[in-house]
Design a protein around this motif. Structure first.
Motif, short mmCIF file in Angstrom:
data_model
loop_
_atom_site.label_atom_id
_atom_site.label_comp_id
_atom_site.label_asym_id
_atom_site.label_seq_id
_atom_site.Cartn_x
_atom_site.Cartn_y
_atom_site.Cartn_z
N ARG A 192 1.32 7.03 8.03
CA ARG A 192 0.60 6.45 9.11
C ARG A 192 -0.47 6.98 9.92
O ARG A 192 -1.05 6.52 10.64
CB ARG A 192 1.50 5.59 10.00
CG ARG A 192 2.12 4.42 9.60
CD ARG A 192 3.57 4.01 10.06
NE ARG A 192 4.72 5.06 10.04
CZ ARG A 192 6.01 4.75 9.66
NH1 ARG A 192 6.52 3.53 9.98
NH2 ARG A 192 6.79 5.81 9.56
N LEU A 193 -0.41 8.58 9.86
CA LEU A 193 -1.49 9.40 10.32
C LEU A 193 -2.64 9.34 9.76
O LEU A 193 -3.70 9.93 10.09
CB LEU A 193 -0.93 10.61 10.90
CG LEU A 193 -0.23 10.90 12.25
CD1 LEU A 193 1.20 10.11 12.14
CD2 LEU A 193 -0.08 12.13 12.82
N ALA A 194 -2.72 9.18 8.34
CA ALA A 194 -3.62 9.53 7.43
C ALA A 194 -5.10 9.01 7.97
O ALA A 194 -5.85 9.93 8.11
CB ALA A 194 -3.40 8.98 6.06
N ALA A 212 -3.54 15.84 2.03
CA ALA A 212 -2.10 16.11 1.72
C ALA A 212 -1.46 14.80 1.81
O ALA A 212 -0.61 14.44 0.87
CB ALA A 212 -1.47 17.24 2.73
N ILE A 213 -1.45 14.10 3.05
CA ILE A 213 -0.80 12.79 3.10
C ILE A 213 -1.09 11.71 2.08
O ILE A 213 -0.21 11.00 1.46
CB ILE A 213 -0.91 12.30 4.57
CG1 ILE A 213 -0.29 13.37 5.56
CG2 ILE A 213 -0.38 10.75 4.78
CD1 ILE A 213 -0.68 12.98 7.21
N LYS A 214 -2.42 11.79 2.01
CA LYS A 214 -2.86 10.57 0.87
C LYS A 214 -2.64 10.84 -0.38
O LYS A 214 -2.51 9.85 -1.23
CB LYS A 214 -4.48 10.47 1.30
CG LYS A 214 -4.77 9.65 2.58
CD LYS A 214 -6.52 9.64 2.53
CE LYS A 214 -6.79 8.72 3.89
NZ LYS A 214 -8.12 8.45 3.85
N ARG A 215 -2.56 12.23 -0.82
CA ARG A 215 -2.13 12.57 -2.12
C ARG A 215 -0.77 12.00 -2.25
O ARG A 215 -0.55 11.39 -3.46
CB ARG A 215 -2.11 14.04 -2.37
CG ARG A 215 -3.27 14.53 -2.99
CD ARG A 215 -3.05 16.05 -3.20
NE ARG A 215 -4.27 16.66 -3.04
CZ ARG A 215 -5.18 17.02 -4.09
NH1 ARG A 215 -4.55 16.57 -5.46
NH2 ARG A 215 -6.16 17.74 -4.41
N GLU A 216 0.09 12.19 -1.37
CA GLU A 216 1.55 11.71 -1.61
C GLU A 216 1.58 10.02 -1.53
O GLU A 216 2.28 9.36 -2.28
CB GLU A 216 2.35 11.89 -0.28
CG GLU A 216 2.63 13.43 -0.29
CD GLU A 216 3.72 13.88 -1.36
OE1 GLU A 216 4.54 12.98 -1.40
OE2 GLU A 216 3.63 14.57 -2.35
N ARG A 217 0.88 9.51 -0.51
CA ARG A 217 1.20 8.18 -0.38
C ARG A 217 -0.01 6.99 -0.69
O ARG A 217 0.37 5.90 -0.72
CB ARG A 217 1.50 7.69 1.10
CG ARG A 217 2.67 8.73 1.45
CD ARG A 217 3.89 8.24 0.96
NE ARG A 217 4.03 6.58 1.31
CZ ARG A 217 5.24 6.17 2.06
NH1 ARG A 217 6.23 6.94 2.07
NH2 ARG A 217 5.32 4.84 1.89
N SER A 218 -1.08 7.52 -0.69
CA SER A 218 -2.32 6.55 -0.68
C SER A 218 -2.80 6.18 -2.20
O SER A 218 -2.69 6.79 -2.87
CB SER A 218 -3.57 6.71 0.21
OG SER A 218 -3.15 7.04 1.42
N ASP A 219 -3.78 4.84 -2.13
CA ASP A 219 -4.45 4.69 -3.42
C ASP A 219 -5.55 5.68 -3.61
O ASP A 219 -5.91 6.18 -2.63
CB ASP A 219 -4.74 3.21 -3.56
CG ASP A 219 -5.52 2.98 -2.48
OD1 ASP A 219 -6.66 3.48 -2.16
OD2 ASP A 219 -5.14 2.02 -1.42
N GLN A 239 0.76 -1.21 0.02
CA GLN A 239 0.02 -0.07 0.01
C GLN A 239 0.78 1.20 -0.05
O GLN A 239 0.55 2.27 -0.53
CB GLN A 239 -0.88 -0.05 1.43
CG GLN A 239 -2.00 -0.99 1.24
CD GLN A 239 -3.04 -0.77 0.16
OE1 GLN A 239 -3.35 0.40 0.07
NE2 GLN A 239 -3.51 -1.49 -0.75
N THR A 240 1.97 0.87 0.74
CA THR A 240 2.73 2.37 0.96
C THR A 240 4.00 2.36 0.26
O THR A 240 4.76 3.52 0.17
CB THR A 240 3.02 2.49 2.48
OG1 THR A 240 3.46 1.37 3.10
CG2 THR A 240 1.65 2.94 3.21
N ALA A 241 4.69 1.19 -0.01
CA ALA A 241 5.92 1.29 -0.64
C ALA A 241 5.79 1.76 -2.09
O ALA A 241 5.24 1.39 -2.92
CB ALA A 241 6.71 -0.33 -0.64
N GLY A 242 6.23 3.02 -2.28
CA GLY A 242 6.35 3.87 -3.43
C GLY A 242 6.67 3.02 -4.65
O GLY A 242 5.86 2.80 -5.78
N ASP A 243 7.91 2.36 -4.62
CA ASP A 243 8.18 1.77 -5.77
C ASP A 243 7.64 0.22 -5.77
O ASP A 243 7.67 -0.26 -6.91
CB ASP A 243 9.95 1.43 -5.40
CG ASP A 243 10.68 2.70 -5.43
OD1 ASP A 243 10.28 3.65 -6.35
OD2 ASP A 243 11.41 2.71 -4.77
#
Lengths: 773, 200
Positions: free
Chosen positions: A588-590, A618-625, A386-390
């Motif tokens: 992890r706070l999202a 903002a966090i989810k834009r960076e990291r989430s689906d 879910q979170t590993a960008g690569d």
């Protein structure tokens, strides 16, 4: 004093010859007869195309400095001089360990412009590299890494300056020193612009070398069109040269014959073809930095820096993202997998199958292979996809690999259930980590569960964890009843085995509580959550993230029960733990921030709600689906609607959420419809009533078809009623308001909604009574 | 400066067309200073000499692109010299026109091959020496004074003692620096001459 010898005669002849040539050099007379107020000029350090650098001593500060004296006539017009001063002023604000500090600029007694700066004692970058890293011209693999490590500092300096609006424009080895303390220091920032010269066009004869670092777009075009990406190109050339000892397209030390061959316009030679010690990753990074078109290059020096850093630490580089096989190999190598895995990947599944088939009767070998396969699969499921960008890109290639393994396992380990079961489990978990591979995951985990139940008798640790894993995949497939049953098996069995105060018991209890939610079993969840919390606070440190996770899960139960104040308190405690551990805006706070924002929304604390939801977004834009992001954006739309603030923004969020839900889950999905309802509501608030009416009517249509009677229907009817009211269709508005009212008792809903619906009816009734009367 | 920049930009565009500016740049660095020097020796002013050298190179680029340059047909140096001599003659004519306008008669033709060739040799040596000392400056540490000592001795014709006094060193230090730098320069000169020899 010194004895005369033929050698000295020859030396003196050469000295005399040099003397004449140096004296004849035009336009560059000795500078030490010039003077600068407040400085004592000491000696010449360097002569270049732009002027002379002199070591000097600043009397007021009693410090040694370097003075760069520009050529006579370098700044012909007032305009030139103004530009020069502006640029120096800008550069003087740069403070970075790898950027030479500029003190001031001014004019000498003879009117020549000068810049005074920090005196750095060191050697040129290329000379340093030659002396330290290039044995016989080419760096070894380890030396390449060392060079890149040194280079990261240079990229960082350039990135720093870019962020402050300063482009270097003339990056080359002569402008980078390696100081005695080992740090690289970049000189002459922005000077190329300050003196109004394009790279390479400074003075006749100064072309040698300089042009080699100029990006294609720097040749012949207006200096104003040059942006930071020209610096990225130059960084690429310089690194290429440091790693290989040659320039990307030859030149310099080449004979004319070779030069002529190069002129035919081939692309840059691969660095690894010049120096075989350059890794393919570095090769790819260099090629991307050296793309002819700026748009194809790394867009910032920071990107280049990050890629280089990835390349030397064995992480996958983006420059090779399109190579599937590459990603897989890189991924596995990074995890230091056993020979087995290397075999799978390098030799392909065929080799692996052969290995197993050939030895199938030998249990001992089956055991070993099973262990290896398990270790390999462990490494796969160790990734948080879910979170590993690569990871996203790696998944593509891993899927196929898992399928082949699944077949091989069936063939190779049949008859050895003790070895087959753990491999199936790990395979299942690896599938589980992949998006949309739940079916395969379920197949493997069910088989594993069967096998474990065959081998051992309940209650058994392995059967319990097998049920737990099965529960996970069933939950992900949306089979909540079955998931609930599996978790319950795991939970009960673990309690039997370990007693209540056990972390595995807590884990199963938490999953069981989560599975209660879609089934509406709130009472059961209400018993489980406090238990999870109790076990974890008992056994773990008070700031353990597992406690935060339980707090947050419990808080969602309060949300479901419309107990927003308590939900808020639990979210807040959870947030506190996570912030202490990971900082304010960690991914992890999202979820917690999303929940906190929603609870504040329901409590009517719109200001706080905005604060939390914005951070969550903002966090989810960076990291989430996208699905997770759509949830938060829907929450923001809802907030905009109820708080009657940021309407336009809210509308955009609602529309994006609606489109995303529709795309991912289909147009009849509850959240898609709810997003449409708020799109309509916000359109109405912004004054576009016709669109609002149309969108809302469609949404209501869908809800009617499904005969939806809960919270969402009440919200939708209310929003629609308000729109119709604003349009002047009072009768119809009243009808929909009453529909909402009639649903109020049917299912539990938040108090706020009930009040709102009732108030609306009172208002509309008053109006129609007045009109009627 | 501005005129120079303008000419150079035009030239660069030409180089850019053939897709490998870098290769041309090193070529430029090696031969343009020689050609400017030759043109100076053939009587042009600094500005005119620069123009002649730029134009020569531009012609070379053009002919090169048209595949007129053939290594076997003659040495690079005589190829360049032929173009350069024509350009210098062009400058003579332009000057003649200016002089005639001022009422002065000027007689001049294409400079003879021998004179131009000798000038080339002299200028080549000069260019190589300058490149050598640049190279040495390049590899020296910021705080290393040897090259400076060498230059004070060579350019300013100063005595070792004099230089030593100014820099706060002993004469012995100065001699050592001089001998070290001379030795290095000799090696670098040989290396660069090798590059030119291989091409011409």
């Amino acid at each position: 004093m010194v004895s005369e010898s033929p050698r000295h005669d020859a030396d003196d002849d050469l000295l005399a010859e040099f003397g004449q040539v140096l004296r004849e050099q035009t336009g560059q007379d000795s500078v030490c007869d010039d003077a600068i107020d407040g400085y004592r000029l000491e000696r010449e350090i360097h002569r270049g195309g732009q002027g002379v650098v002199i070591a000097a001593y600043q009397e007021s500060t009693k410090r040694p400095v370097a003075i760069k004296l520009l050529l006579d006539g370098a700044l012909a017009s007032d305009q030139d001089r103004a530009r020069f001063e502006r640029e120096v002023e800008l550069v003087a604000h740069l403070r970075h360990p790898s950027i030479v500090t500029v003190h001031e600029s001014g004019s000498t007694s003879r009117g020549r412009p000068y810049i005074s700066m920090e005196l750095v004692d060191g050697v040129r970058f290329d000379v340093f590299v030659q002396e330290h890293f290039q044995d016989g011209g080419k760096a070894s693999e380890g030396q390449c890494r060392e060079i890149v490590r040194l280079y990261l500092g240079i990229c960082d300096a350039i990135e720093y300056a870019h962020r402050r609006g300063v482009i270097h424009r003339d990056i080359k080895p002569g402008n980078v020193l390696v100081a005695d303390d080992g740090r690289p220091v970049v000189l002459d920032f922005g000077i190329a612009k300050a003196v109004g010269a394009q790279a390479g066009t400074t003075k006749t004869g100064e072309f040698l070398g300089t042009l080699s670092y100029a990006a294609p777009e720097q040749l012949g075009s207006s200096p104003d069109l040059i942006d930071t990406r020209a610096d990225v190109y130059a960084l690429g050339v310089m690194l290429y040269e440091a790693l290989t000892g040659a320039r990307p397209s030859g030149g310099d030390e080449l004979s004319l014959a070779e030069t002529v061959r190069n002129v035919t316009g081939q692309d840059a030679r691969r660095a690894s073809s010049v120096n075989a010690s350059v890794s393919r990753d570095l090769d790819a990074v260099l090629r991307k930095a050296l793309e002819r078109s700026p748009a194809q290059r790394y867009q910032t020096a920071g990107q280049l820096r990050d890629e280089l850093s990835r390349a030397i630490s064995g992480m996958p580089v983006r420059a090779r993202e399109h190579e599937r096989a590459y990603l897989l190999r890189r991924y596995l190598m990074r995890r230091k997998l056993p020979i087995f895995a290397a075999l799978v990947v390098l030799g392909g599944a065929l080799a692996m199958g052969a290995l197993w088939l050939g030895q199938r009767q030998e249990a001992r070998i089956a055991a070993i292979e099973s262990m290896r396969a398990t270790a390999f699969l462990d490494s796969l499921s160790g990734v948080d996809y879910q979170t590993a960008g690569d990871g996203v890109h790696e998944i593509i290639s891993i899927e196929g690999l898992l399928d082949e393994m699944s077949v091989s396992v069936a063939a190779g380990l049949e008859g050895f259930p003790k070895y087959e079961a753990p491999v199936r489990t790990k395979l299942g978990l690896a599938y589980l980590g992949l998006r949309k591979q739940f079916e395969s995951a379920e197949r493997e985990l069910r088989r594993a569960n069967e096998l474990y139940r065959e081998i051992y008798s309940a209650p058994h640790e392995l059967i319990a964890s097998s049920y737990h894993d099965l529960g996970r995949v069933l939950y992900r497939r949306g089979e909540y009843e079955a998931a609930f049953d599996a978790y319950q098996q795991a939970y009960e069995m673990r309690k039997d085995l370990f007693g209540e105060m056990n972390l595995d018991v807590a884990r199963s209890a938490q999953h069981l509580a989560v599975a209660c939610r879609p089934l509406g079993r709130f009472e059961e969840a209400g018993r489980l959550w406090p238990q999870v919390l109790r076990i974890r606070t008992e056994l773990l440190e008070p700031d353990d993230p597992w406690i935060a996770s339980a707090l947050s899960g419990y808080a969602w139960l309060f949300m479901d029960r419309f107990e927003y104040q308590r939900a808020k308190e639990y979210f807040e405690q959870s947030r506190q733990i996570l912030v202490n551990r990971y900082g304010e805006s960690d991914w992890r706070l999202a979820t917690v921030l999303h929940g906190l924002g929603l609870s504040e929304l329901e409590l009517g604390n719109y200001k706080d709600s905005w604060k939390w939801l914005r951070v969550a977004e903002a966090i989810k834009r960076e990291r989430s689906d996208n699905l997770s992001l759509a949830n938060t954006r829907l929450a923001i739309a809802r907030l905009a609607y109820y708080s009657r603030t940021n309407i336009e923004q809210g509308y955009e969020h609602a529309e994006w959420a609606a489109e995303t839900f529709e795309r991912l889950n289909g147009p009849e999905y509850t959240d898609a419809i709810l997003s449409r309802v708020f799109t309509a509501g916000l359109a109405g608030l912004s004054g576009d009533l016709p669109s609002a009416e149309q969108i809302a009517a469609e949404a209501i249509g869908v809800l009617n078809r499904h005969n939806t009677r809960g919270e969402n229907r009440i919200v939708a009817e209310g929003v629609y009623a308000d729109i119709l009211w604003a349009l002047g269709s009072y009768e119809e508005a009243r009808r929909h308001a009453l529909t909402a009212g009639s649903l109020l008792g049917a299912q539990p809903i938040p108090e706020r909604l009930t009040q709102e619906a009732q108030e609306r009816i009172r208002k509309f009734e008053f109006r129609s009574a007045r009109d009627g009367g | 400066m501005n005129d120079l920049t303008r000419t150079t930009t035009a030239l660069l565009k030409g180089l850019h067309d053939v897709e490998n500016a870098e290769a041309w740049a090193s070529f430029y660095g090696r031969y343009v200073p020689i050609m400017i020097g030759v043109a100076r020796r053939l009587g042009l002013s600094e500005a005119d000499a620069q123009d002649a050298a730029q134009e020569t190179l531009a012609t070379f680029v053009k002919e090169y692109k048209e595949n007129k340059y053939d290594r076997d047909r003659g040495r690079l140096r005589s190829w360049l010299l032929t173009i350069l001599r024509t350009r210098v003659a062009g400058q003579y004519r332009a000057r003649a026109v200016r002089k005639e306008q001022q009422g002065v008669t000027f007689v001049g033709g294409v400079p003879d091959e021998r004179t131009a060739s000798d000038a080339w040799d002299t200028e080549r040596r000069r260019t190589i020496l300058l490149q050598a000392i640049d190279e040495l400056r390049k590899v020296s540490k910021t705080s290393d004074q040897s090259v400076q000592i060498f230059e004070m001795l060579a350019r300013d014709n100063r005595s070792a003692q004099d230089v030593a006094d100014e820099l706060g060193l002993t004469a012995q230090d100065v001699y050592r620096a001089k001998s070290r730098v001379t030795q290095r320069l000799r090696e670098v000169v040989v290396k660069i001459e090798g590059v030119y020899d291989a091409e011409e």
